[in-house]
Write an enzyme that holds these catalytic residues in place. Structure first.
Site, PDB file in Angstrom:
ATOM      1  CD  GLU A  61       9.032  -2.066   8.450  1.00 15.64           C
ATOM      2  OE1 GLU A  61       9.495  -1.324   7.570  1.00 15.64           O
ATOM      3  OE2 GLU A  61       8.541  -3.185   8.199  1.00 15.64           O
ATOM      4  CB  CYS A 114      10.635  -0.352   3.098  1.00 15.46           C
ATOM      5  SG  CYS A 114      11.114   0.005   1.402  1.00 15.46           S
ATOM      6  CG  PHE A 159      -0.220   0.334   2.528  1.00 19.15           C
ATOM      7  CD1 PHE A 159      -0.021   1.653   2.929  1.00 19.15           C
ATOM      8  CD2 PHE A 159       0.248  -0.681   3.355  1.00 19.15           C
ATOM      9  CE1 PHE A 159       0.643   1.957   4.116  1.00 19.15           C
ATOM     10  CE2 PHE A 159       0.907  -0.392   4.538  1.00 19.15           C
ATOM     11  CZ  PHE A 159       1.107   0.942   4.918  1.00 19.15           C
ATOM     12  CB  SER A 190       5.324  -7.492   6.419  1.00 16.58           C
ATOM     13  OG  SER A 190       4.664  -8.730   6.154  1.00 16.58           O
ATOM     14  CD  GLU A 239      -5.851  -6.196   0.314  1.00 15.74           C
ATOM     15  OE1 GLU A 239      -5.858  -6.907   1.337  1.00 15.74           O
ATOM     16  OE2 GLU A 239      -4.935  -6.204  -0.529  1.00 15.74           O
ATOM     17  CE  LYS A 254      -2.665  -8.751  -3.934  1.00 15.26           C
ATOM     18  NZ  LYS A 254      -3.201  -7.866  -2.820  1.00 15.26           N
TER      19      LYS A 254
END
Length: 501
Positions: free
Chosen positions: A386, A284, A152, A229, A179, A176
């Site tokens: 994180e 990140c 995202f 992740s 969402e 993909k």
């Protein structure tokens, strides 16, 4: 904006309404309201998209690389012409401010610029006279159908990191996206079609774990690129490789900024504030850990840092005066605030607490004020994991050796920065630190598009980095040809392996 806006798949060059009957809510992080519904694909829908991609790919791979490059050039032009629209759309679903959203798109566009050079990038090697009358040459060829599973936090940049290189090399691509903010990836696919990409070469299929597993299990998908992740990256890598796929899977990060006593602290403070709190820390490559060397350095740093943090103004993502916007979801807001409480419970000193921040008129938005911890230690869970939010942790070190051990021994090894005027110290640090990307007086060491992006340890699974020549190698396979043209003479049968003697 209608709360009932539907976000469809994009398959075979057009919108494809979902047939699974399952939908996900897409929220406006500024208000907490549902702004759209996104279709979630079934395995059957994924199979149909892959079949379309597989049928379209051979003809695209047969297009000469100059013509494939021209599609990329046109796509670059369309991105630039539609930058404002894309940035606002991205901002309203993700929550990052519009200026930051433009940066998201721009960093993806730079990979598209790299992909425009695909005629050169696809060149093989040639040796004349490798043996008597024998020439050897190699060629790069597309894999076929490949896929990307994207997060995202960069809904424009990371898809373009993947599909730009893959499609330029002649592959068909299944994307993909997350969402949580799926509209920009669909818009990118529409612009690729407008740029002249044949139908079926770039397909956007929305979904959750069912769609991810369908990608990882599908025999016609030859390679999978993933960013997310670390736990999911490890899962994607394990399941994908078990199904004989190439997989590059980028995971989490805990990037450190080492601050030596001779550093320009005024510049360090500006760099820290931007890299720790920009995009609400949802990067990140954020810099959530500052490691001043020596208590004097730490005290001088905090004296300058605290007033700058207190001046930060989180706001609605479309507010031009806001420095950062909300986090992406209520669940993520709760998670970040839980880490702040955990830090207090672990004994770190909370100097600035952002949990009670409220934005007038947006009381239900997912806003978190900037938070700052001092006296964080390496045994704390909040240091080891994180946080992915607007939280900066100060870990004090007595010398450079102790400071350098922190990123080198951390489970994540994505990026690290050192701030100093000492060239020798910086050179030694960059050479020896056990981390994949290093910045010297650069707080966010994301390489330019013609180099490659990738971390070490639990920040990356697989042996290929994103974009640059690593991306070209990942999305192509090498074929080597050894050829001899007959002279009319008949040679004896050979029962031993041929050599070039």
């Amino acid at each position: 904006m209608s709360a009932h806006r539907d976000i469809h798949h994009f398959i075979n060059g057009k919108a494809a309404p979902g047939g699974s009957g399952r939908f996900g809510d897409v929220y406006d992080p500024n208000t907490g309201d549902v702004q759209a519904k996104v279709a979630l694909a079934s395995v059957k829908e994924m199979d149909e998209a892959v079949a379309i991609a597989k049928a379209a790919q051979p003809a695209w791979a047969a297009v000469n690389p100059q013509r494939r490059a021209r599609v990329m050039f046109k796509f670059k032009q369309l991105l630039e012409e539609n930058m404002e629209e894309l940035a606002v759309l991205l901002s309203t679903e993700h929550g990052k401010v519009v200026a930051d959203a433009k940066g998201d798109i721009q960093r993806g566009l730079e990979v598209i610029e790299f992909a425009c050079g695909v005629p050169h990038l696809m060149k093989g090697e040639y040796t004349e006279g490798a043996g008597p009358g024998i020439d050897v040459y190699s060629m790069r060829q597309a894999l076929g159908v490949v896929a990307g599973i994207t997060p995202f936090n960069f809904p424009a940049m990371i898809p373009m990191w993947m599909f730009g290189v893959a499609i330029a090399c002649g592959n068909a691509f299944i994307l993909k996206p997350s969402e949580k903010d799926p509209s920009v990836p669909v818009r990118l696919a529409e612009l690729m079609t407008e740029a002249g990409l044949p139908d079926g070469i770039l397909n956007v299929v929305h979904g959750d774990k069912e769609a991810v597993d369908a990608i990882l299990d599908h025999p016609d998908i030859k390679a999978v690129s993933f960013v997310g992740s670390s736990d999911i990256a490890q899962y994607v890598y394990s399941r994908g490789t078990a199904n004989a796929k190439r997989v590059q899977a980028m995971g989490g990060a805990k990037n450190h900024g080492i601050i030596l006593p001779d550093a320009d602290l005024d510049q360090v403070v500006q760099d820290l504030v931007g890299s720790a709190y920009g995009s609400a820390g949802e990067r990140c490559m954020a810099l959530p850990v500052a490691v001043p060397v020596g208590d004097d350095t730490a005290d001088r740093l905090l004296e300058k840092l605290i007033p700058e943090i207190e001046k930060l103004t989180p706001g609605a993502s479309t507010d031009p005066d806001a420095q950062y916007g909300p986090v992406v979801s209520q669940a993520h807001k709760d998670k970040v605030e839980g880490y702040i409480q955990m830090g207090v419970d672990e004994g770190a000193k909370l100097l600035i607490d952002g949990r009670n921040f409220k934005l007038q008129g947006h009381e239900k938005g997912y806003f978190i004020g900037p938070s700052l911890f001092d006296h964080v230690t390496a045994d704390m869970k909040t240091y080891q994991e994180e946080i992915f939010g607007p939280v900066l942790q100060i870990v004090r070190a007595k010398d450079l050796e102790e400071a350098a051990k922190l990123p080198s021994e951390h489970q994540y090894g994505n990026g690290v920065a050192i701030f100093t005027r000492n060239g020798l110290a910086a050179r030694e640090f960059a050479s020896k630190v056990n981390v994949g990307m290093v910045g010297v007086n650069v707080p966010i060491p994301v390489p330019v598009a013609y180099h490659t992006f990738g971390g070490w340890k639990r920040s990356s699974f697989g042996d290929a980095n994103q974009h640059g020549m690593e991306g070209v190698r990942f999305f192509t396979k090498i074929k080597t040809v050894t050829q001899r043209w007959p002279t009319g003479e008949v040679s004896d049968q050979a029962f031993i392996i041929p050599t070039m003697e």
